[in-house]
Design a protein around this motif. Structure first.
Motif, PDB file in Angstrom:
ATOM      1  N   SER A   1       0.851  -1.196   0.000  1.00 27.16           N
ATOM      2  CA  SER A   1       0.000   0.000   0.000  1.00 27.16           C
ATOM      3  C   SER A   1       0.878   1.234   0.000  1.00 27.16           C
ATOM      4  O   SER A   1       2.091   1.165   0.202  1.00 27.16           O
ATOM      5  N   GLU A   2       0.262   2.384  -0.230  1.00 33.28           N
ATOM      6  CA  GLU A   2       0.973   3.648  -0.097  1.00 33.28           C
ATOM      7  C   GLU A   2       0.972   4.134   1.349  1.00 33.28           C
ATOM      8  O   GLU A   2       1.724   5.031   1.709  1.00 33.28           O
ATOM      9  N   GLU A   3       0.093   3.552   2.166  1.00 37.47           N
ATOM     10  CA  GLU A   3      -0.039   4.001   3.547  1.00 37.47           C
ATOM     11  C   GLU A   3       0.169   2.838   4.505  1.00 37.47           C
ATOM     12  O   GLU A   3      -0.140   1.687   4.190  1.00 37.47           O
ATOM     13  N   VAL A   4       0.676   3.150   5.681  1.00 37.30           N
ATOM     14  CA  VAL A   4       0.867   2.118   6.697  1.00 37.30           C
ATOM     15  C   VAL A   4      -0.469   1.804   7.359  1.00 37.30           C
ATOM     16  O   VAL A   4      -1.424   2.577   7.277  1.00 37.30           O
TER      17      VAL A   4
ATOM     18  N   GLY B   1       4.376   7.291   5.355  1.00 40.48           N
ATOM     19  CA  GLY B   1       3.801   6.647   4.175  1.00 40.48           C
ATOM     20  C   GLY B   1       4.140   7.482   2.949  1.00 40.48           C
ATOM     21  O   GLY B   1       4.652   8.605   3.051  1.00 40.48           O
ATOM     22  N   TRP B   2       3.852   6.945   1.776  1.00 41.84           N
ATOM     23  CA  TRP B   2       4.145   7.678   0.546  1.00 41.84           C
ATOM     24  C   TRP B   2       3.422   9.017   0.514  1.00 41.84           C
ATOM     25  O   TRP B   2       3.913   9.980  -0.066  1.00 41.84           O
TER      26      TRP B   2
ATOM     27  N   ASP C   1       4.694  -0.456  -9.568  1.00 38.36           N
ATOM     28  CA  ASP C   1       4.876   0.482 -10.675  1.00 38.36           C
ATOM     29  C   ASP C   1       3.864   1.618 -10.652  1.00 38.36           C
ATOM     30  O   ASP C   1       4.146   2.723 -11.133  1.00 38.36           O
ATOM     31  N   THR C   2       2.670   1.379 -10.114  1.00 39.34           N
ATOM     32  CA  THR C   2       1.686   2.449 -10.018  1.00 39.34           C
ATOM     33  C   THR C   2       2.193   3.552  -9.104  1.00 39.34           C
ATOM     34  O   THR C   2       2.128   4.740  -9.425  1.00 39.34           O
ATOM     35  N   VAL C   3       2.718   3.157  -7.952  1.00 38.94           N
ATOM     36  CA  VAL C   3       3.273   4.135  -7.010  1.00 38.94           C
ATOM     37  C   VAL C   3       4.492   4.822  -7.615  1.00 38.94           C
ATOM     38  O   VAL C   3       4.642   6.046  -7.539  1.00 38.94           O
TER      39      VAL C   3
END
Length: 737
Positions: A119-122, A204-205, A136-138
């Motif tokens: 995920s982008e977030e924890v 997180g991202w 690759d999406t991120v």
């Protein structure tokens, strides 16, 4: 250079390679040799190995070759008889260690697939704080920020600070400078990430603080991200290690902060990073490598004080950063744009379907407004209690001798980013469907609604000073005032939309270039016309016009379109002349309205990619947020890797999502009626506009004639659906002939 640092790094390289060889042998005893391995949802295999060696590691057996390569890279141990310099063997040992780290992390994914949180977030509730390799999406979503300059670089932090406050001091200063912070490794059982979480910092991202993993091996994910950016946006080919490494030194401004005692494995990792031109700065007394050579300046710097770590790091890397100093009680910068204000953190909110929240910017006469005047008409934060909801209208009035009415929506659109840049404030939506959430932490620091106006005034002057002279902001929170401003705003929105949508390429003699992405894709030249928005989705013709007015020497230059060489395919003599010059002769011409015949060049920033489906006599498109299979046989990431480095690739073309419903979309190939497949999420996002375009084209139900992944992901699977629906593409002339 100290003999000690060479000894430590080379010894670390041997230790790491030997350890991974042992783990690999154990894995072969547990799994079949043809067992699939890799990082999830990426077209780049193990990206450091793939990018530098050109080796595709897809199975357990495939690991043998890069592991053997790493072993051969290890130089002789440093002994008394060895003489200076040690830098060459040091770099080899570091590279061997990094190859081994990537293999070690691939084995971790195989043996413990739930270790990392995809995920982008924890997920703090589930105890999932390590995100592992970015898919690759991120990578594409975040990599664009390195292209457009909104992220000037990244700090890779390994270890932990002496205490929570020191960790926050360092990381929040990097945030204020808009850098990403990539974190890995532990020191004495704790990590910077765990310290930040303890200190109440969101990671997180979305906040640019990326928790890759708790071990030094997970630092490889930072280098993998950098190398994938080179391949995705710069068009560097796998295996071209010299270009990959030089590209990173010249374009990816990164460095390492080693917090805590540096052991042999850390020393090897630091040596490996030098190959990329990424220096290491440590807070401990370690041997230094001060002469320049590979890195821009020093390679390894020791004894850096924590309060000087950030400034010293950007100096050593040769990185230029700015910090926005705005007189508000909260920190401010792009790194806070992704913060979330969740229920437990919420103090009060406006909009989001609960109340009306409107944003409206209007051109004013110079003498009618007062620059810097910010007024709140109605209740402000101190008048509210926890849990309150309230209506709000943000009315921005701008005056300037160079300001034009066409610029109104461009500046108005900035409110989303600028309000989000305030630490502890979350903004979603735009126009009359905005939503603002204010956190308890922001209120505790003294945040008021007036601070929103202060930010807008300051940043409009900072970013648009060439076209405006005065900015006045009024925030209304009384229902009757909000209703009045909203009615005015909606009338203006309608007029703006009609003005833009009624523009045609035939009516304008000036198009605009966008060479912003040339920092990553040197031969890519995007040309933006009224009916061909920029393929990144961020720039339309109006935006480029405003950009040129603001910065006449910037990436958006006017292009006289000149003689119309082909009105159907969309080829113009003036554009060809500009493209040839701007691409340094690599591209001599292209067509605006075709993917079959010499399409426009594409870079990795594109929102979507269209491709031919010959068996269906049509085309498909896929946007970057869709990670599944497509009927052309390639996922978005593979497509972008194949043709996203600034090439013109017949049969494929990058474009914005909005471009799909513009009237000139693929006009030279038959237009929107050729569209036979797109992901369901994109179809739903564009549904209302697709319905309108379908009706204009004589197919009011066109949107429901377009297949998606629920129908199939191969041409054979979707053909019966197209035949059943009577899709117009099936009766059109051959797409290629």
């Amino acid at each position: 250079m100290s003999r000690l640092v060479a000894f430590a790094a080379i010894q670390g390289g041997y230790n790491i390679v030997s350890k991974v060889e042992g783990k690999y042998k154990k894995a072969l005893q547990t799994y079949n040799a043809d067992t699939k391995v890799g990082f999830p949802n990426t077209a780049y295999y193990l990206p450091v190995i793939y990018s530098l060696l050109g080796i595709k590691v897809e199975t357990l057996e495939d690991m043998q070759k890069p592991l053997a390569f790493a072993r051969k890279l290890l130089p002789p141990h440093v002994k008394g008889s060895n003489h200076l310099p040690y830098l060459g063997p040091l770099l080899d040992a570091g590279m061997a260690a990094l190859f081994a780290f990537e293999l070690e992390e691939a084995l971790r994914y195989l043996e413990d697939p739930d270790f990392y949180h995809p995920s982008e977030e924890v997920d703090l509730d589930a105890g999932k704080i390590w995100l592992g390799a970015a898919d690759d999406t991120v990578m594409r979503k975040r990599g664009v920020e390195f292209v457009d300059g909104s992220a000037p670089g990244f700090a890779a932090i390994v270890g932990s600070a002496p205490d929570v406050d020191t960790a926050k001091l360092i990381v929040e200063e990097y945030q204020r400078r808009s850098l990403y912070i990539f974190c890995a490794a532990n020191q004495n059982g704790t990590t910077v990430i765990e310290q930040l979480i303890e200190g109440g910092v969101q990671v997180g991202w979305n906040t640019r603080i990326v928790p890759f993993g708790p071990d030094i091996s997970s630092a490889i994910f930072a280098l993998g991200f950098a190398n994938r950016a080179a391949m995705a946006f710069g068009g560097v080919k796998p295996g071209d290690y010299k270009t990959i490494l030089k590209y990173n030194k010249d374009r990816i401004f990164a460095f390492v902060n080693a917090l805590g005692d540096v052991n042999a494995e850390w020393a090897a990792a630091a040596a490996g990073c030098v190959n990329w031109g990424f220096p290491t700065l440590a807070d401990t007394d370690i041997p230094e490598i001060l002469p320049t050579g590979i890195c821009t300046y020093e390679h390894v710097v020791a004894n850096v004080k924590h309060e000087e770590m950030v400034q010293r790091s950007v100096e050593v890397r040769g990185l230029k950063t700015t910090v926005s100093q705005i007189e508000i009680p909260c920190a401010f910068g792009p790194a806070y744009e992704g913060e979330r204000v969740r229920g437990a953190d919420l103090y009060c909110q406006t909009g989001g379907g609960k109340t009306q929240c409107t944003e409206y910017l209007q051109l004013a006469e110079m003498n009618d407004i007062e620059d810097g005047k910010v007024t709140v008409v109605g209740p402000d934060i101190p008048d509210m209690k926890e849990g309150d909801t309230f209506p709000m209208a943000i009315f921005m009035q701008v005056a300037g001798r160079e300001f034009q009415e066409d610029f109104e929506p461009i500046l108005e659109r900035q409110t989303h980013h600028l309000i989000n840049y305030i630490q502890g404030i979350m903004h979603i939506g735009q126009r009359d469907i905005a939503w603002v959430r204010v956190s308890k932490a922001a209120v505790d620091k003294g945040f008021t609604l007036k601070d929103i106006g202060v930010v807008l005034h300051a940043k409009f002057h900072q970013d648009f000073n060439k076209i405006l002279d005065k900015v006045q902001v009024t925030l209304y929170t009384k229902p009757e005032d909000v209703e009045k401003i909203t009615a005015q705003a909606r009338a203006a929105y309608k007029q703006r939309d009609e003005r833009v949508e009624n523009m045609t390429d035939e009516d304008e003699e000036i198009f605009y270039s966008c060479t912003l992405c040339q920092s990553f894709a040197p031969t890519h030249v995007c040309t933006v016309s009224p009916e061909r928005t920029g393929l990144c989705g961020a720039y339309n013709w109006m935006d480029c016009k405003a950009s040129y007015e603001i910065n006449p020497t910037g990436p958006n230059q006017p292009i006289e379109k000149g003689e119309v060489l082909d009105p159907v395919l969309g080829q113009f003599a003036g554009v060809n002349e500009f493209v040839k010059k701007a691409s340094r002769g690599a591209v001599t011409h292209y067509n605006f309205y075709s993917l079959v015949h010499d399409p426009m060049t594409t870079c990795g920033c594109c929102e979507a990619i269209a491709a031919m489906l010959p068996a269906c006599n049509g085309v498909m498109t896929v946007h970057r947020d869709y990670t599944g299979e497509t009927p052309c046989g390639m996922k978005f990431t593979t497509l972008a890797g194949v043709m996203g480095g600034g090439a013109s690739s017949p049969g494929f073309v990058g474009h914005s999502k909005y471009n799909v419903i513009q009237k000139k979309f693929l006009k030279g190939d038959g237009g929107l009626l050729r569209m036979v497949w797109m992901p369901k999420s994109l179809k739903e996002e564009l549904r209302e506009r697709l319905l309108k375009r379908g009706e204009e084209l004589g197919y009011p139900n066109l949107v429901d004639m377009i297949a998606d992944e629920t129908v199939g992901t191969t041409e054979e699977e979707i053909m019966p659906f197209l035949q059943e629906k009577g899709h117009p593409a099936l009766s059109m002339p051959p797409l290629v002939g």
